[in-house]
Design a protein around this motif. Structure first.
Motif, PDB file in Angstrom:
ATOM      1  N   UNK A   1     -20.742  20.245  22.371  1.00 51.94           N
ATOM      2  CA  UNK A   1     -21.269  19.452  21.265  1.00 51.94           C
ATOM      3  C   UNK A   1     -20.508  18.129  21.189  1.00 51.94           C
ATOM      4  N   UNK A   2     -21.236  17.023  21.202  1.00 55.21           N
ATOM      5  CA  UNK A   2     -20.625  15.701  21.242  1.00 55.21           C
ATOM      6  C   UNK A   2     -20.967  14.906  19.992  1.00 55.21           C
ATOM      7  N   UNK A   3     -19.948  14.354  19.345  1.00 55.98           N
ATOM      8  CA  UNK A   3     -20.125  13.472  18.196  1.00 55.98           C
ATOM      9  C   UNK A   3     -19.348  12.190  18.445  1.00 55.98           C
ATOM     10  N   UNK A   4     -20.036  11.050  18.345  1.00 58.69           N
ATOM     11  CA  UNK A   4     -19.406   9.740  18.507  1.00 58.69           C
ATOM     12  C   UNK A   4     -19.501   9.011  17.173  1.00 58.69           C
ATOM     13  N   UNK A   5     -18.356   8.556  16.655  1.00 61.17           N
ATOM     14  CA  UNK A   5     -18.303   7.843  15.384  1.00 61.17           C
ATOM     15  C   UNK A   5     -17.946   6.382  15.656  1.00 61.17           C
ATOM     16  N   UNK A   6     -18.886   5.486  15.322  1.00 56.05           N
ATOM     17  CA  UNK A   6     -18.638   4.045  15.490  1.00 56.05           C
ATOM     18  C   UNK A   6     -18.176   3.468  14.154  1.00 56.05           C
ATOM     19  N   UNK A   7     -16.867   3.258  14.043  1.00 55.04           N
ATOM     20  CA  UNK A   7     -16.263   2.811  12.797  1.00 55.04           C
ATOM     21  C   UNK A   7     -16.391   1.308  12.625  1.00 55.04           C
ATOM     22  N   UNK A   8     -16.720   0.875  11.396  1.00 55.56           N
ATOM     23  CA  UNK A   8     -16.564  -0.529  11.041  1.00 55.56           C
ATOM     24  C   UNK A   8     -15.068  -0.842  11.009  1.00 55.56           C
ATOM     25  N   UNK A   9     -14.731  -2.101  10.753  1.00 58.84           N
ATOM     26  CA  UNK A   9     -13.321  -2.486  10.708  1.00 58.84           C
ATOM     27  C   UNK A   9     -12.621  -1.711   9.587  1.00 58.84           C
ATOM     28  N   UNK A  10     -11.541  -0.997   9.951  1.00 66.02           N
ATOM     29  CA  UNK A  10     -10.844  -0.135   9.005  1.00 66.02           C
ATOM     30  C   UNK A  10      -9.785  -0.934   8.256  1.00 66.02           C
ATOM     31  N   UNK A  11      -9.717  -0.712   6.948  1.00 66.01           N
ATOM     32  CA  UNK A  11      -8.751  -1.431   6.125  1.00 66.01           C
ATOM     33  C   UNK A  11      -8.344  -0.549   4.958  1.00 66.01           C
ATOM     34  N   UNK A  12      -7.252  -0.899   4.315  1.00 68.73           N
ATOM     35  CA  UNK A  12      -6.761  -0.142   3.173  1.00 68.73           C
ATOM     36  C   UNK A  12      -5.252  -0.286   3.055  1.00 68.73           C
ATOM     37  N   UNK A  13      -4.668   0.256   1.989  1.00 63.19           N
ATOM     38  CA  UNK A  13      -3.216   0.164   1.820  1.00 63.19           C
ATOM     39  C   UNK A  13      -2.476   0.799   2.982  1.00 63.19           C
ATOM     40  N   UNK A  14      -1.491   0.091   3.496  1.00 60.20           N
ATOM     41  CA  UNK A  14      -0.692   0.627   4.589  1.00 60.20           C
ATOM     42  C   UNK A  14      -1.289   0.478   5.962  1.00 60.20           C
ATOM     43  N   UNK A  15      -2.534   0.019   6.055  1.00 60.86           N
ATOM     44  CA  UNK A  15      -3.159  -0.152   7.364  1.00 60.86           C
ATOM     45  C   UNK A  15      -2.531  -1.365   8.058  1.00 60.86           C
ATOM     46  N   UNK A  16      -2.095  -1.157   9.275  1.00 58.50           N
ATOM     47  CA  UNK A  16      -1.486  -2.244  10.046  1.00 58.50           C
ATOM     48  C   UNK A  16      -2.297  -2.443  11.320  1.00 58.50           C
ATOM     49  N   UNK A  17      -3.331  -3.250  11.212  1.00 58.20           N
ATOM     50  CA  UNK A  17      -4.113  -3.605  12.391  1.00 58.20           C
ATOM     51  C   UNK A  17      -4.335  -5.110  12.387  1.00 58.20           C
ATOM     52  N   UNK A  18      -5.039  -5.612  13.383  1.00 59.44           N
ATOM     53  CA  UNK A  18      -5.179  -7.062  13.528  1.00 59.44           C
ATOM     54  C   UNK A  18      -5.858  -7.686  12.313  1.00 59.44           C
ATOM     55  N   UNK A  19      -6.899  -7.032  11.787  1.00 64.39           N
ATOM     56  CA  UNK A  19      -7.620  -7.618  10.660  1.00 64.39           C
ATOM     57  C   UNK A  19      -6.762  -7.630   9.399  1.00 64.39           C
ATOM     58  N   UNK A  20      -6.019  -6.553   9.150  1.00 58.53           N
ATOM     59  CA  UNK A  20      -5.131  -6.514   7.983  1.00 58.53           C
ATOM     60  C   UNK A  20      -4.068  -7.600   8.081  1.00 58.53           C
ATOM     61  N   UNK A  21      -3.519  -7.797   9.278  1.00 58.05           N
ATOM     62  CA  UNK A  21      -2.519  -8.851   9.449  1.00 58.05           C
ATOM     63  C   UNK A  21      -3.152 -10.234   9.322  1.00 58.05           C
ATOM     64  N   UNK A  22      -4.392 -10.361   9.773  1.00 62.14           N
ATOM     65  CA  UNK A  22      -5.107 -11.639   9.681  1.00 62.14           C
ATOM     66  C   UNK A  22      -5.243 -12.076   8.222  1.00 62.14           C
ATOM     67  N   UNK A  23      -5.662 -11.152   7.354  1.00 60.85           N
ATOM     68  CA  UNK A  23      -5.856 -11.503   5.949  1.00 60.85           C
ATOM     69  C   UNK A  23      -4.538 -11.629   5.185  1.00 60.85           C
ATOM     70  N   UNK A  24      -3.432 -11.272   5.810  1.00 64.56           N
ATOM     71  CA  UNK A  24      -2.134 -11.439   5.156  1.00 64.56           C
ATOM     72  C   UNK A  24      -1.472 -12.770   5.503  1.00 64.56           C
ATOM     73  N   UNK A  25      -2.083 -13.533   6.416  1.00 70.10           N
ATOM     74  CA  UNK A  25      -1.523 -14.827   6.775  1.00 70.10           C
ATOM     75  C   UNK A  25      -1.546 -15.768   5.566  1.00 70.10           C
ATOM     76  N   UNK A  26      -0.518 -16.567   5.366  1.00 66.24           N
ATOM     77  CA  UNK A  26      -0.535 -17.504   4.234  1.00 66.24           C
ATOM     78  C   UNK A  26      -1.647 -18.533   4.348  1.00 66.24           C
ATOM     79  N   UNK A  27      -1.925 -18.972   5.568  1.00 70.96           N
ATOM     80  CA  UNK A  27      -3.053 -19.845   5.856  1.00 70.96           C
ATOM     81  C   UNK A  27      -3.899 -19.139   6.911  1.00 70.96           C
ATOM     82  N   UNK A  28      -5.175 -18.895   6.584  1.00 68.29           N
ATOM     83  CA  UNK A  28      -6.020 -18.053   7.421  1.00 68.29           C
ATOM     84  C   UNK A  28      -6.963 -18.910   8.266  1.00 68.29           C
ATOM     85  N   UNK A  29      -6.776 -18.945   9.594  1.00 68.68           N
ATOM     86  CA  UNK A  29      -7.679 -19.719  10.445  1.00 68.68           C
ATOM     87  C   UNK A  29      -9.102 -19.146  10.396  1.00 68.68           C
TER      88      UNK A  29
END
Length: 312
Positions: A162-190
């Motif tokens: 039995x095969x299940x594939x989950x295609x997640x949108x960009x994950x975010x939340x408290x404590x999440x450390x990924x590229x998008x979370x770091x991107x929105x933490x920049x003081x100036x956001x390109x």
């Protein structure tokens, strides 16, 4: 089908580690094996049996055979960015090939859950307004496209699994450390000059709940997972209390690295130009799960969690 022995790859990452802990707390599951090359920086759940192994090597097959694993949750694929991009890509692609080969030979394996990403759809000026599971992955834009290709090949060779594939949108939340979370933490956001992308997010707790349900219920198929609604990139930056810095599209990757050493994958860089929205009808109807957090609420919880952390 009740899962008795579950193996989770990628437990050094936040999502894989927390998922393994959730599964280990389920009284219907006898054993949970957490596999990675290192245990990761966070605390380990004592109920998860950590196995130090590289899924690119031969040991993974021995682990699956000796433990009589019946359910494999492949949570290891991660964005291949930064100076270790080539090594991460090899782990994603070659690691998946070797893991699937081990699963194919193991007669005990009856269920496979694969953590994928909505990035397989790509993002471009010609993208549909909303992607459904019937839309074909856009070739060449993410390691997960190759990963899903190998997974489809495995499904043909082992139709009994039995095969299940989950295609997640960009994950975010408290404590999440990924590229998008770091991107929105920049003081100036390109940002990309002349574009204001639609962004769809998934709260980390909802991502964990979806993967947990996939591992413990009879739910074969491919499912998009994302929070309801979208945020325009400009709205998200304002909600985060940041200042946008519009740049030419070709400079966005350099700009994020210069602003705060944030490495974006090519797919994430395109996301900031064109945006991406996925349809979650099948998630709610066939899969039986409705995310508790909307995109806006998930983002606000991330901002609140970041602010709370900053006070200490």
């Amino acid at each position: 089908m009740a899962s008795r022995v579950v193996l989770v790859t990628g437990v050094a990452d936040q999502l894989g580690g927390q998922l393994a802990a959730r599964l280990a707390a389920d009284p219907a599951i006898d054993r949970v094996l957490g596999v990675d090359v290192t245990p990761g920086p966070g605390p380990r759940d004592a109920r998860v049996e950590f196995v130090r192994a590289d899924i690119r090597g031969p040991r993974i097959a021995k682990v699956i055979d000796s433990a009589r694993v019946d359910t494999v949750v492949h949570a290891a694929p991660r964005p291949s960015v930064g100076p270790r991009r080539a090594a991460i890509k090899e782990l994603n692609v070659i690691g998946t090939m070797r893991l699937l080969s081990a699963c194919q030979r193991a007669d005990s394996v009856r269920k496979l859950v694969v953590k994928s990403t909505a990035e397989v759809y790509g993002a471009s000026a010609s993208s549909p307004a909303v992607f459904t599971e019937q839309d074909a992955p856009e070739q060449g834009h993410a390691d997960e496209v190759e990963v899903e290709g190998y997974v489809r090949g495995f499904a043909r060779r082992r139709p009994d699994v039995e095969l299940t594939v989950i295609r997640l949108a960009e994950v975010i939340g408290p404590g999440v450390d990924n590229a998008l979370a770091r991107y929105f933490s920049l003081p100036v956001v390109p940002t990309v000059l002349g574009f204001d992308a639609r962004v769809q997010l998934l709260h980390v707790n909802d991502a964990l709940a979806v993967l947990n349900r996939a591992a413990t219920h009879h739910l074969p198929g491919v499912f998009n997972a994302g929070g309801d609604g979208v945020l325009m990139l400009s709205q998200a930056i304002r909600r985060a209390g940041r200042v946008p810095l519009p740049l030419p599209r070709a400079a966005i990757g350099f700009g994020t690295r210069l602003a705060g050493r944030v490495d974006l994958s090519p797919g994430q860089a395109r996301l900031l130009s064109y945006g991406r929205v996925i349809d979650t009808t099948r998630l709610k109807t066939t899969f039986g799960f409705t995310p508790k957090w909307t995109t806006a609420a998930a983002f606000d919880d991330y901002v609140h969690g970041r602010s709370a952390t900053a006070r200490f």
